[in-house]
Design a protein around this motif. Sequence first.
Motif, PDB file in Angstrom:
ATOM      1  N   ARG A  57       0.821  -1.204   0.000  1.00 32.32           N
ATOM      2  CA  ARG A  57       0.000   0.000   0.000  1.00 32.32           C
ATOM      3  C   ARG A  57       0.860   1.261   0.000  1.00 32.32           C
ATOM      4  NH1 ARG A  57      -3.197  -0.588   4.687  1.00 32.32           N
ATOM      5  NH2 ARG A  57      -2.439   1.388   5.483  1.00 32.32           N
TER       6      ARG A  57
ATOM      7  N   LYS B 188       2.655   1.728  -3.390  1.00 32.83           N
ATOM      8  CA  LYS B 188       1.720   2.237  -4.389  1.00 32.83           C
ATOM      9  C   LYS B 188       1.425   3.726  -4.170  1.00 32.83           C
ATOM     10  CE  LYS B 188      -2.672   0.660  -5.796  1.00 32.83           C
ATOM     11  NZ  LYS B 188      -3.661  -0.433  -5.842  1.00 32.83           N
TER      12      LYS B 188
ATOM     13  N   LYS C 264       2.348   6.825  -6.612  1.00 32.70           N
ATOM     14  CA  LYS C 264       1.223   7.621  -7.120  1.00 32.70           C
ATOM     15  C   LYS C 264       1.411   9.107  -6.795  1.00 32.70           C
ATOM     16  CE  LYS C 264      -3.851   7.474  -7.226  1.00 32.70           C
ATOM     17  NZ  LYS C 264      -4.359   8.618  -6.452  1.00 32.70           N
TER      18      LYS C 264
ATOM     19  N   ILE D 169       2.313   2.303 -11.005  1.00 29.26           N
ATOM     20  CA  ILE D 169       2.926   1.072 -10.503  1.00 29.26           C
ATOM     21  C   ILE D 169       3.093   0.032 -11.608  1.00 29.26           C
ATOM     22  CG2 ILE D 169       0.780  -0.048  -9.704  1.00 29.26           C
ATOM     23  CD1 ILE D 169       3.065  -0.451  -7.116  1.00 29.26           C
TER      24      ILE D 169
END
Length: 272
Positions: A40, A43, A47, A53
């Motif tokens: 998490r 990512k 972002k 990704i």
Amino acid sequence: MHNINMKLSFISLASGSSGNCYYLGTPDFGILIDAGISFRTIKKVLKDNNIDISKIAAVLVTHDHADHIKTVGYLGEKMYLPVYTTADVHRGIDNSRYVEETLNGSRRVIQKEVPFMIRDFTITAFEVPHDSTDNVGYHIVYGKHKFTFATDVGHITDTVSKYMSMANHLIIEANYDEEMLQFGAYPAFLKERVSSPTGHLSNREAAEYLATNYTPELKNIWLCHLSRDNNHPELACKTIDIRLFEEGIRVGKDVTLTALKRTTPSEIYEFE
């Protein structure tokens, strides 16, 4: 061959004993070096820096300690990313209770000092002394850019020195301040482990190496894997800054020097 004049981006997602992960990429593709933080988080950081990704082409692993491998099983088996490391590190990952998925189709075995390609990156793993099953650093060449990752380094051997001295961009461990470790709260066995030749690199050892091996080709130094208990970013930078200055090397003018944060991402560094 793609256009090798494309810009290169580097981010430290986390650097410390609670998790390590670095990103190196071009607008076309990127790689992760170690994955010891949650998927998490990986990512989200990518972002936040406008990196998709799906552009990640591979994961390189330095060694099998939990703070470097927690997410490699997921990245390998659920995201279908090839995971590159030596046979011994792969064995360590297989035996680690911190990795839930066994690497099957994603396993890629590399040999030390045998260069291999991932897209436009030419990558060489090299032996690093540390008390894991096996331990490597990575030297990554892209056009005129040469990155060397040397994290979890017990001491600087001739091999480590060879690959560090080839870099324009160097990620080098500055794990502890010797006095803070000596007078700190760690039990004796842990103090010995950290300061042993298969433990970690101190600020002083990193400073000494950099001061005596600096060449004008070296543009950027990032200090990685700082200890929470036995170091401070300001102290690490100052120790190295002072030692470089003694050799007439000026931080900010001749070379940049940055201590990477332990649990939060760095800014994105971009190179033409």
